[in-house]
Design a protein around this motif. Structure first.
Motif, PDB file in Angstrom:
ATOM      1  N   GLN A 115      50.173  64.176  -5.121  1.00 63.20           N
ATOM      2  CA  GLN A 115      49.866  65.075  -4.009  1.00 63.20           C
ATOM      3  C   GLN A 115      50.621  64.608  -2.761  1.00 63.20           C
ATOM      4  O   GLN A 115      50.330  63.544  -2.213  1.00 63.20           O
ATOM      5  CB  GLN A 115      48.369  65.089  -3.740  1.00 63.20           C
ATOM      6  N   ILE A 116      51.611  65.398  -2.367  1.00 63.19           N
ATOM      7  CA  ILE A 116      52.431  65.043  -1.209  1.00 63.19           C
ATOM      8  C   ILE A 116      51.884  65.751   0.025  1.00 63.19           C
ATOM      9  O   ILE A 116      51.816  66.982   0.065  1.00 63.19           O
ATOM     10  CB  ILE A 116      53.905  65.420  -1.445  1.00 63.19           C
ATOM     11  N   ALA A 118      57.394  56.925  -3.783  1.00 59.42           N
ATOM     12  CA  ALA A 118      56.214  57.736  -4.079  1.00 59.42           C
ATOM     13  C   ALA A 118      56.524  59.228  -3.971  1.00 59.42           C
ATOM     14  O   ALA A 118      56.036  60.037  -4.752  1.00 59.42           O
ATOM     15  CB  ALA A 118      55.069  57.367  -3.145  1.00 59.42           C
ATOM     16  N   ARG A 119      57.334  59.597  -2.988  1.00 59.35           N
ATOM     17  CA  ARG A 119      57.710  61.005  -2.839  1.00 59.35           C
ATOM     18  C   ARG A 119      58.552  61.490  -4.016  1.00 59.35           C
ATOM     19  O   ARG A 119      58.555  62.678  -4.338  1.00 59.35           O
ATOM     20  CB  ARG A 119      58.466  61.218  -1.524  1.00 59.35           C
ATOM     21  N   ASP A 120      59.253  60.561  -4.655  1.00 57.01           N
ATOM     22  CA  ASP A 120      60.066  60.920  -5.818  1.00 57.01           C
ATOM     23  C   ASP A 120      59.321  60.748  -7.134  1.00 57.01           C
ATOM     24  O   ASP A 120      59.830  61.133  -8.193  1.00 57.01           O
ATOM     25  CB  ASP A 120      61.333  60.050  -5.862  1.00 57.01           C
ATOM     26  N   ALA A 121      58.133  60.148  -7.080  1.00 55.70           N
ATOM     27  CA  ALA A 121      57.384  59.880  -8.308  1.00 55.70           C
ATOM     28  C   ALA A 121      56.953  61.178  -8.970  1.00 55.70           C
ATOM     29  O   ALA A 121      56.678  62.183  -8.316  1.00 55.70           O
ATOM     30  CB  ALA A 121      56.176  59.011  -8.010  1.00 55.70           C
ATOM     31  N   VAL A 143      51.456  60.105   0.369  1.00 53.57           N
ATOM     32  CA  VAL A 143      51.461  60.588  -1.014  1.00 53.57           C
ATOM     33  C   VAL A 143      50.250  59.988  -1.717  1.00 53.57           C
ATOM     34  O   VAL A 143      50.012  58.768  -1.648  1.00 53.57           O
ATOM     35  CB  VAL A 143      52.750  60.179  -1.753  1.00 53.57           C
ATOM     36  N   LEU A 144      49.485  60.834  -2.385  1.00 56.91           N
ATOM     37  CA  LEU A 144      48.318  60.384  -3.137  1.00 56.91           C
ATOM     38  C   LEU A 144      48.686  60.310  -4.612  1.00 56.91           C
ATOM     39  O   LEU A 144      49.136  61.296  -5.202  1.00 56.91           O
ATOM     40  CB  LEU A 144      47.147  61.346  -2.949  1.00 56.91           C
ATOM     41  N   LEU A 145      48.494  59.130  -5.200  1.00 56.41           N
ATOM     42  CA  LEU A 145      48.834  58.917  -6.603  1.00 56.41           C
ATOM     43  C   LEU A 145      47.580  58.565  -7.392  1.00 56.41           C
ATOM     44  O   LEU A 145      46.884  57.592  -7.068  1.00 56.41           O
ATOM     45  CB  LEU A 145      49.852  57.777  -6.738  1.00 56.41           C
ATOM     46  N   ASP A 146      47.281  59.356  -8.413  1.00 57.78           N
ATOM     47  CA  ASP A 146      46.196  59.038  -9.344  1.00 57.78           C
ATOM     48  C   ASP A 146      46.783  58.199 -10.469  1.00 57.78           C
ATOM     49  O   ASP A 146      47.732  58.616 -11.137  1.00 57.78           O
ATOM     50  CB  ASP A 146      45.569  60.308  -9.899  1.00 57.78           C
ATOM     51  N   LEU A 147      46.196  57.021 -10.677  1.00 58.05           N
ATOM     52  CA  LEU A 147      46.788  56.047 -11.584  1.00 58.05           C
ATOM     53  C   LEU A 147      45.818  55.614 -12.677  1.00 58.05           C
ATOM     54  O   LEU A 147      44.612  55.493 -12.452  1.00 58.05           O
ATOM     55  CB  LEU A 147      47.207  54.796 -10.805  1.00 58.05           C
ATOM     56  N   THR A 195      45.711  55.653  -5.261  1.00 57.51           N
ATOM     57  CA  THR A 195      46.337  54.883  -4.191  1.00 57.51           C
ATOM     58  C   THR A 195      47.030  55.837  -3.233  1.00 57.51           C
ATOM     59  O   THR A 195      47.555  56.875  -3.646  1.00 57.51           O
ATOM     60  CB  THR A 195      47.347  53.861  -4.752  1.00 57.51           C
ATOM     61  N   THR A 196      46.986  55.500  -1.959  1.00 60.79           N
ATOM     62  CA  THR A 196      47.636  56.305  -0.931  1.00 60.79           C
ATOM     63  C   THR A 196      48.825  55.529  -0.387  1.00 60.79           C
ATOM     64  O   THR A 196      48.668  54.395   0.086  1.00 60.79           O
ATOM     65  CB  THR A 196      46.658  56.630   0.208  1.00 60.79           C
TER      66      THR A 196
END
Length: 331
Positions: free
Chosen positions: A282-283, A315-318, A288-292, A302-303
């Protein structure tokens, strides 16, 4: 590893001429019927792909999606076992051999390849298509009943893609056990549905019990932290839509996303990702919010913000399914 574009493009060109003089409407009807059959319960001794027309229509529709899903799973596996290159490959229930193309897109070189399937028309067409791929020059296409009575020769890598859903529970169990006994590495791919995920988790548990280490997508070989019935682990692979895809499914987008669940495991040591992105990132403005899925094992979010510098750019490219952090996986 190979550039995946070349095998994918060769496969698309090979599939483009498959339908020949079959009218587009007839091809679309064949695909609709075959999809309906695949979603039902089909005995393993009654092949769904009955003749060349069936196989051609279904291959033109499904092979690109199967290729992309299996290739994504193999790439994640290869990242976790950088010193491993399969010296041999068995594709179990491989049909027209999409997984064999995915292997050639992942690792350089040629190797003995065996494709086992119950459908003679699928094997024949798969062998015909494979003539366009020099890396499949050593492939053997053999008819075999996929079930409890199956015996397998030893192999470095064994793939099982979109097969478990066609089998009864006892046959699924027997197949996974036979795969574990014969192979150094096993990669299983199923549809990215709750039922597909359940089949993958059952297979994962059996592989671990047989002494395998999970290389991907999980960062660990412990129990899955997802609560059964509340969610399921799956990923998405981008697939270019052919004219047949657009006719069957409608819509104008030049692509679709193939949802899939998978497990890749090996008998030898593996270095899985420290974390895996398990949902679309979620950008938001400045973050960027990453569900891991994490090593612990656990699920967490993680934010990553601008103050994280290069990590924020990463993160923006993840993407969904990527290891995280990316540079830890490469070190």
């Amino acid at each position: 590893m190979n550039d995946p574009v070349a095998p994918a493009e060769v496969l698309r060109r090979s599939l483009a001429g498959l339908l020949g003089g079959l009218p587009p409407k007839q091809a679309a009807q064949a695909v609709d019927r075959l999809i309906a059959n695949y979603r039902g319960a089909t005995p393993t001794d009654a092949p769904i792909l009955r003749d060349r027309a069936d196989v051609a229509a279904y291959a033109a529709y499904r092979m690109p999606a199967t290729f992309e899903a299996v290739h994504a799973a193999l790439e994640a596996f290869a990242d976790a076992v950088p010193d491993f290159t399969p010296g041999s490959h068995t594709d179990l229930g491989g049909g027209t051999g999409a997984a064999t193309w995915a292997v050639t897109a992942t690792w350089d070189g040629t190797r003995p390849v065996t494709v086992l399937d119950w459908s003679e028309p699928a094997l024949a067409l798969g062998e015909e298509i494979a003539a366009a791929n020099p890396a499949l020059g050593q492939a053997s296409w053999r008819r075999a009943r996929i079930g409890a009575a199956l015996t397998l020769d030893d192999t470095d890598l064994l793939t099982v893609s979109y097969v478990l859903n066609e089998l009864s529970e006892p046959d699924r169990t027997a197949l996974v056990d036979a795969a574990a006994a014969a192979a150094r590495a096993v990669v299983i791919v199923e549809a990215g549905t709750p039922a597909g995920y359940t089949r993958v988790i059952e297979a994962r548990d059996r592989l671990i019990a047989a002494g395998f280490h999970v290389a991907a997508p999980c960062p660990h070989s412990a129990g899955c932290p997802i609560v059964p019935g509340e969610d399921w682990c799956h990923f998405a692979a981008r697939v270019s839509r052919s004219s047949l895809h657009r006719q069957v499914k409608g819509g104008s987008l030049p692509y679709e996303d193939e949802k899939f669940s998978y497990v890749a495991a090996a008998r030898f040591p593996v270095a899985p990702a420290p974390n895996r992105v398990v949902r679309k990132p979620q950008i938001r403005k400045g973050q960027v919010l990453l569900d891991l899925c994490e090593t612990e094992p656990s699920l967490g979010r993680t934010t990553v913000t601008k103050r994280h510098g290069d990590l924020y750019k990463a993160a923006r490219d993840a993407d969904w399914g990527d290891p995280w952090p990316p540079y830890l996986q490469e070190s």
